[in-house]
Design a protein around this motif. Structure first.
Motif, PDB file in Angstrom:
ATOM      1  N   SER A 242      -6.031  -9.769   6.893  1.00 47.10           N
ATOM      2  CA  SER A 242      -5.356 -10.040   8.167  1.00 47.10           C
ATOM      3  C   SER A 242      -4.671 -11.411   8.209  1.00 47.10           C
ATOM      4  O   SER A 242      -4.733 -12.111   9.230  1.00 47.10           O
TER       5      SER A 242
ATOM      6  N   HIS B 250      -8.453  -3.518  -6.094  1.00 43.62           N
ATOM      7  CA  HIS B 250      -8.404  -3.663  -4.626  1.00 43.62           C
ATOM      8  C   HIS B 250      -9.565  -2.871  -4.018  1.00 43.62           C
ATOM      9  O   HIS B 250      -9.944  -1.818  -4.528  1.00 43.62           O
TER      10      HIS B 250
ATOM     11  N   GLU C  17     -11.038 -11.011  -0.886  1.00 38.80           N
ATOM     12  CA  GLU C  17     -10.684 -10.248   0.308  1.00 38.80           C
ATOM     13  C   GLU C  17     -11.937  -9.634   0.933  1.00 38.80           C
ATOM     14  O   GLU C  17     -12.413  -8.583   0.472  1.00 38.80           O
TER      15      GLU C  17
ATOM     16  N   GLY D 208      -7.044  -5.251   7.188  1.00 38.17           N
ATOM     17  CA  GLY D 208      -6.413  -4.305   8.103  1.00 38.17           C
ATOM     18  C   GLY D 208      -7.116  -4.192   9.441  1.00 38.17           C
ATOM     19  O   GLY D 208      -6.838  -3.274  10.210  1.00 38.17           O
TER      20      GLY D 208
ATOM     21  N   LYS E 107       0.859  -1.204   0.000  1.00 39.31           N
ATOM     22  CA  LYS E 107       0.000   0.000   0.000  1.00 39.31           C
ATOM     23  C   LYS E 107       0.891   1.250   0.000  1.00 39.31           C
ATOM     24  O   LYS E 107       1.965   1.229  -0.582  1.00 39.31           O
TER      25      LYS E 107
ATOM     26  N   GLY F 111      -1.474  -7.574   3.417  1.00 39.28           N
ATOM     27  CA  GLY F 111      -1.209  -6.143   3.562  1.00 39.28           C
ATOM     28  C   GLY F 111      -0.234  -5.901   4.703  1.00 39.28           C
ATOM     29  O   GLY F 111       0.977  -6.044   4.560  1.00 39.28           O
ATOM     30  N   GLY F 112      -0.774  -5.557   5.881  1.00 35.47           N
ATOM     31  CA  GLY F 112       0.039  -5.143   7.028  1.00 35.47           C
ATOM     32  C   GLY F 112       1.228  -6.039   7.320  1.00 35.47           C
ATOM     33  O   GLY F 112       2.352  -5.541   7.527  1.00 35.47           O
TER      34      GLY F 112
HETATM   35  C1  PEP Z   1      -4.958  -6.101   1.679  1.00 34.49           C
HETATM   36  O1  PEP Z   1      -4.963  -4.898   1.739  1.00 34.49           O
HETATM   37  O2  PEP Z   1      -4.978  -6.658   0.578  1.00 34.49           O
HETATM   38  C2  PEP Z   1      -4.935  -6.846   2.928  1.00 34.49           C
HETATM   39  C3  PEP Z   1      -5.319  -8.089   2.900  1.00 34.49           C
HETATM   40  O3  PEP Z   1      -4.530  -6.176   4.065  1.00 34.49           O
HETATM   41  P1  PEP Z   1      -4.285  -6.819   5.532  1.00 34.49           P
HETATM   42  O4  PEP Z   1      -3.445  -8.057   5.335  1.00 34.49           O
HETATM   43  O5  PEP Z   1      -3.558  -5.760   6.287  1.00 34.49           O
HETATM   44  O6  PEP Z   1      -5.610  -7.145   6.089  1.00 34.49           O
END
Ligand code: PEP
Length: 261
Positions: free
Chosen positions: A221, A103, A175, A181, A15, A242-243
């Motif tokens: 997550s 996304h 997702e 997140g 991101k 993501g994170g």
């Molecule tokens: C994403 O943004 O594609 C995502 C899955 O983020 P996170 O892993 O932080 O939930």
């Protein structure tokens, strides 16, 4: 549908995080933590901000590290008066292999429609890169019982006009927006059920062969502690992270889910 040998793809979506110095440090650390036997069983990609891609490419190629270079989005036009946008041709020139398209943050914050997402998917293919088409429902849609309809609708729209071969070669990331997140992960059973909805939709749109080949990632997550259970599901072929992808050790633990489960 019979299980097949789909190599899992674990993708790190950074991101709007990491400047190009931090990006270099992160991929160098990741390259140190991952080993040849990891790359034999898992495909790995990182998706840095545009301003980092050239730096990341230089480091990965100099060290012959088999981490694939990805982007987080692009525009669909080749070039022209589209202030602030980046074209697929520009990404292909940097040896970008995978581009995230649609996304939920692009859809929700920047108003990307299903039609625009479909144009981008086609543009990514036109430049011999692989789209990672994102889909997923909000919490309100899930609670109203509309998750399957929302996700299958996004998949149908995203795949419109593609050949069965193109669909077979691409990646779709399921997702759930409420899990992105937030620290809330879908249960492995719920994630599997929705990834099956995605695969069944692909079968309807592009045929059984394409549905058997297409790789479906779960995102929301994902961490080292839950990756193994998610990855054990028959219709989950990888993760969009993501994170946890921002810290090399955390991302490596996901890539190495077989030993961290
Ligand atoms: C994403 O943004 O594609 C995502 C899955 O983020 P996170 O892993 O932080 O939930």
């Amino acid at each position: 549908m019979a299980a097949t040998a789909r190599t899992p793809l674990i993708s790190g979506n950074w991101k709007m995080n990491h400047n190009h110095f931090e990006a270099i440090q992160t991929v160098q650390k990741l390259a140190y933590l991952l080993h040849a036997d990891d790359y034999e069983v898992v495909d790995v990609s990182v998706h840095p901000p545009f301003t980092d891609i050239r730096s990341v490419q230089t480091v990965l190629e100099a060290d012959e590290t088999p981490i694939r270079i990805g982007a987080q989005h692009c525009y669909f036009e080749e070039k022209g008066a589209f202030t602030g946008e980046v074209s697929p041709a520009m990404l292909a020139k940097l040896n970008v292999e995978l581009v995230i398209v649609g996304h939920s943050e692009r859809r929700e914050i920047f108003g990307e429609t299903d039609e625009l997402v479909n144009q981008k998917v086609k543009a990514v293919f036109k430049h011999a890169m692989t789209p990672i088409l994102c889909c997923g429902e909000t919490l309100a849609e899930r609670e109203a019982g509309g998750a399957e309809e929302k996700v299958s609708g996004q998949v149908r729209a995203g795949l419109a006009g593609l050949s069965a071969e193109q669909v077979a070669s691409m990646v779709i990331a399921y997702e759930p927006i409420w899990a992105i997140g937030t620290g809330k992960t879908a249960t492995a059973d719920d994630a599997q059920a929705m990834c099956k909805v995605v695969r069944d939709t692909v079968a309807e749109v592009a045929g059984e062969e394409a549905a058997t080949s297409v790789r479906i990632q779960y995102g929301g997550s994902v961490k080292g502690s839950n990756a193994a259970e998610l990855m054990a599901q028959p219709d989950i072929d990888g993760a969009l992270v993501g994170g946890a992808s921002l810290v090399a050790e955390d991302f490596a633990a996901i890539v190495q889910y077989r030993s961290h489960g």
